[in-house]
Design a protein around this motif. Structure first.
Motif, mmCIF file in Angstrom:
data_model
loop_
_atom_site.group_PDB
_atom_site.id
_atom_site.type_symbol
_atom_site.label_atom_id
_atom_site.label_comp_id
_atom_site.label_asym_id
_atom_site.label_seq_id
_atom_site.Cartn_x
_atom_site.Cartn_y
_atom_site.Cartn_z
ATOM 1 N N SER A 112 -31.032 -44.781 -92.860
ATOM 2 C CA SER A 112 -32.234 -45.313 -92.213
ATOM 3 C C SER A 112 -33.447 -44.795 -92.975
ATOM 4 O O SER A 112 -34.404 -44.313 -92.401
ATOM 5 C CB SER A 112 -32.292 -44.922 -90.734
ATOM 6 O OG SER A 112 -32.055 -43.544 -90.542
ATOM 7 N N SER A 113 -33.335 -44.869 -94.303
ATOM 8 C CA SER A 113 -34.339 -44.413 -95.277
ATOM 9 C C SER A 113 -34.880 -43.035 -94.894
ATOM 10 O O SER A 113 -34.122 -42.088 -94.799
ATOM 11 C CB SER A 113 -35.430 -45.466 -95.483
ATOM 12 O OG SER A 113 -36.150 -45.739 -94.322
ATOM 13 N N SER A 116 -33.039 -40.923 -92.194
ATOM 14 C CA SER A 116 -31.575 -40.827 -92.277
ATOM 15 C C SER A 116 -31.051 -39.508 -91.717
ATOM 16 O O SER A 116 -30.009 -39.476 -91.052
ATOM 17 C CB SER A 116 -31.118 -40.999 -93.728
ATOM 18 O OG SER A 116 -31.419 -42.290 -94.202
ATOM 19 N N THR A 119 -31.150 -39.725 -87.949
ATOM 20 C CA THR A 119 -30.032 -40.528 -87.466
ATOM 21 C C THR A 119 -28.719 -39.759 -87.546
ATOM 22 O O THR A 119 -27.888 -39.821 -86.634
ATOM 23 C CB THR A 119 -29.915 -41.826 -88.290
ATOM 24 O OG1 THR A 119 -31.183 -42.481 -88.326
ATOM 25 C CG2 THR A 119 -28.887 -42.761 -87.692
ATOM 26 N N THR A 181 -36.967 -49.729 -84.118
ATOM 27 C CA THR A 181 -37.311 -50.406 -85.362
ATOM 28 C C THR A 181 -38.150 -51.641 -85.067
ATOM 29 O O THR A 181 -37.833 -52.406 -84.149
ATOM 30 C CB THR A 181 -36.045 -50.802 -86.129
ATOM 31 O OG1 THR A 181 -35.275 -49.633 -86.407
ATOM 32 C CG2 THR A 181 -36.387 -51.495 -87.442
ATOM 33 N N SER A 183 -39.084 -54.664 -87.104
ATOM 34 C CA SER A 183 -38.783 -55.309 -88.383
ATOM 35 C C SER A 183 -39.837 -56.315 -88.833
ATOM 36 O O SER A 183 -39.714 -56.901 -89.913
ATOM 37 C CB SER A 183 -37.408 -55.981 -88.337
ATOM 38 O OG SER A 183 -37.312 -56.882 -87.252
ATOM 39 N N SER A 313 -40.118 -44.575 -90.929
ATOM 40 C CA SER A 313 -39.334 -44.935 -92.114
ATOM 41 C C SER A 313 -39.466 -46.427 -92.377
ATOM 42 O O SER A 313 -40.001 -47.182 -91.552
ATOM 43 C CB SER A 313 -37.859 -44.564 -91.922
ATOM 44 O OG SER A 313 -37.257 -45.386 -90.933
ATOM 45 N N GLY A 315 -38.617 -50.226 -92.541
ATOM 46 C CA GLY A 315 -37.901 -51.015 -91.519
ATOM 47 C C GLY A 315 -38.764 -51.931 -90.680
ATOM 48 O O GLY A 315 -38.436 -53.066 -90.512
ATOM 49 N N SER A 317 -39.350 -48.194 -88.855
ATOM 50 C CA SER A 317 -38.773 -47.482 -87.725
ATOM 51 C C SER A 317 -39.605 -46.259 -87.380
ATOM 52 O O SER A 317 -40.292 -45.691 -88.227
ATOM 53 C CB SER A 317 -37.338 -47.047 -88.035
ATOM 54 O OG SER A 317 -36.494 -48.162 -88.243
#
Length: 325
Positions: A112-113, A116, A119, A181, A183, A313, A315, A317
């Motif tokens: 999750s860039s 991550s 997560t 997120t 998007s 991040s 996304g 997010s």
């Protein structure tokens, strides 16, 4: 979930902002003025400091601090945006670097860039609750410098390289977290090339910018600013958290502007926020765990402290977590 140990690794090469000015072909002082970042580290990624080797060095420090044997690890989670090779997963390369290829350790990545590691912590906590694993190694190792577009001065000076690793086991309290997120901002921070849309084999000098980091900073910041206030306060209200209970804030070191936004939205006192971006830059997914491990090593974070982890991040997010160290 309990953090048993942590460690980090920083490449030897120090890159001052004046060098980035030169690489970007801009007037001396431009990068420092635009980013507020004085220096960062770049990896010697072709040999000594590959993504997996940096991850190994960080993991060895975490294992030592946790007081366990490496053979006690039964799951390795790779939590990084940049990859040494596309297949297999980064975690399997870390396993091999640690000499655990015959240890029957499970390996997989989460992506999750910049969030991550965040997560991976959520995943590790769920596995521990289920009794599936006992000692989980999370490794975030990033070589951001390889994807910098020096023609894009807005982002060229932001990034640095580094790695951080955590050993997660049983014995503590589960964190509370929130992750969402939006998007609509999918293209605001991206690397379009290298997947199935813009194939690696089609790379050439005319389209090389498609294979480098792309950021529309003002649009990303505007979207985050629209969403982050409600997100943070919903999280605090849902989990009955009072900010006065928080001892330290470990935020993703995205940019000076991003850190100021988080501080302002949460009304965080400067002394509670660990702010090291001026010396290390944005290390993508390694940013949060590196800042955390740096805080422990330098006495800013102590056992039983309540830590708030926050970040954004690609996304786009937003993530927020409270845990006890």
């Amino acid at each position: 979930m309990r953090i048993l140990g942590q460690g980090y690794y920083i490449p030897e090469r120090i890159v001052m902002s004046e060098e980035v000015d030169f690489l970007a072909g801009v007037k001396k002082g431009t990068v420092l003025k635009k980013t507020g970042i004085r220096k960062r580290h770049y990896a010697d990624f072709r040999d000594k400091e590959t993504t997996s080797k940096m991850g190994k060095y960080a993991a060895e420090n975490a294992i030592k601090n946790a007081g366990i044997n490496k053979e006690d690890i039964d799951l390795i989670i790779g939590a990084n945006a940049t990859k040494e090779i596309l297949l297999p997963c980064s975690a399997s390369l870390i396993q091999k670097q640690l000499g655990l290829e015959n240890n029957k350790t499970a390996c997989f990545d989460v992506g999750s860039s910049c969030l991550s590691f965040f997560t991976a912590l959520e995943v590790a906590d769920m596995y521990l609750k289920a009794g599936k694993y006992k000692n989980i190694l999370i490794v975030s190792s990033e070589i951001a410098s390889i994807g910098i577009n020096y023609e894009h001065i807005e982002s060229a000076g932001l990034f640095g390289d580094g790695a951080a690793a955590f050993i997660i086991g049983n014995g503590g309290n589960s964190p509370v977290s929130k992750f969402q997120t939006f998007s609509e901002g999918f293209y605001y921070t991206s690397i379009p090339g290298g997947g199935t849309r813009y194939l690696v084999k089609d790379y050439n000098e005319n389209n090389k910018s498609d294979y480098l980091f792309h950021m529309e900073g003002s649009k990303a910041f505007k979207l985050i600013k629209q969403k982050i206030d409600d997100f943070f306060y919903e999280f605090l209200e849902e989990n009955d958290i009072n900010m006065t209970e928080i001892d330290r804030v470990v935020a993703h070191q995205a940019s000076m502007t991003g850190l100021k936004l988080i501080g302002k939205q949460l009304n965080i006192a400067d002394e509670k926020m660990i702010n090291i971006i001026a010396e290390y830059g944005n290390m993508i997914a390694a940013s949060i765990p590196f800042t955390f491990a740096y805080g422990v090593e330098n006495g800013l974070i102590k056992r039983e402290d309540k830590i708030l982890i926050a970040g954004t991040s690609a996304g786009i997010s937003i993530g927020m977590m409270v845990l006890e160290y």
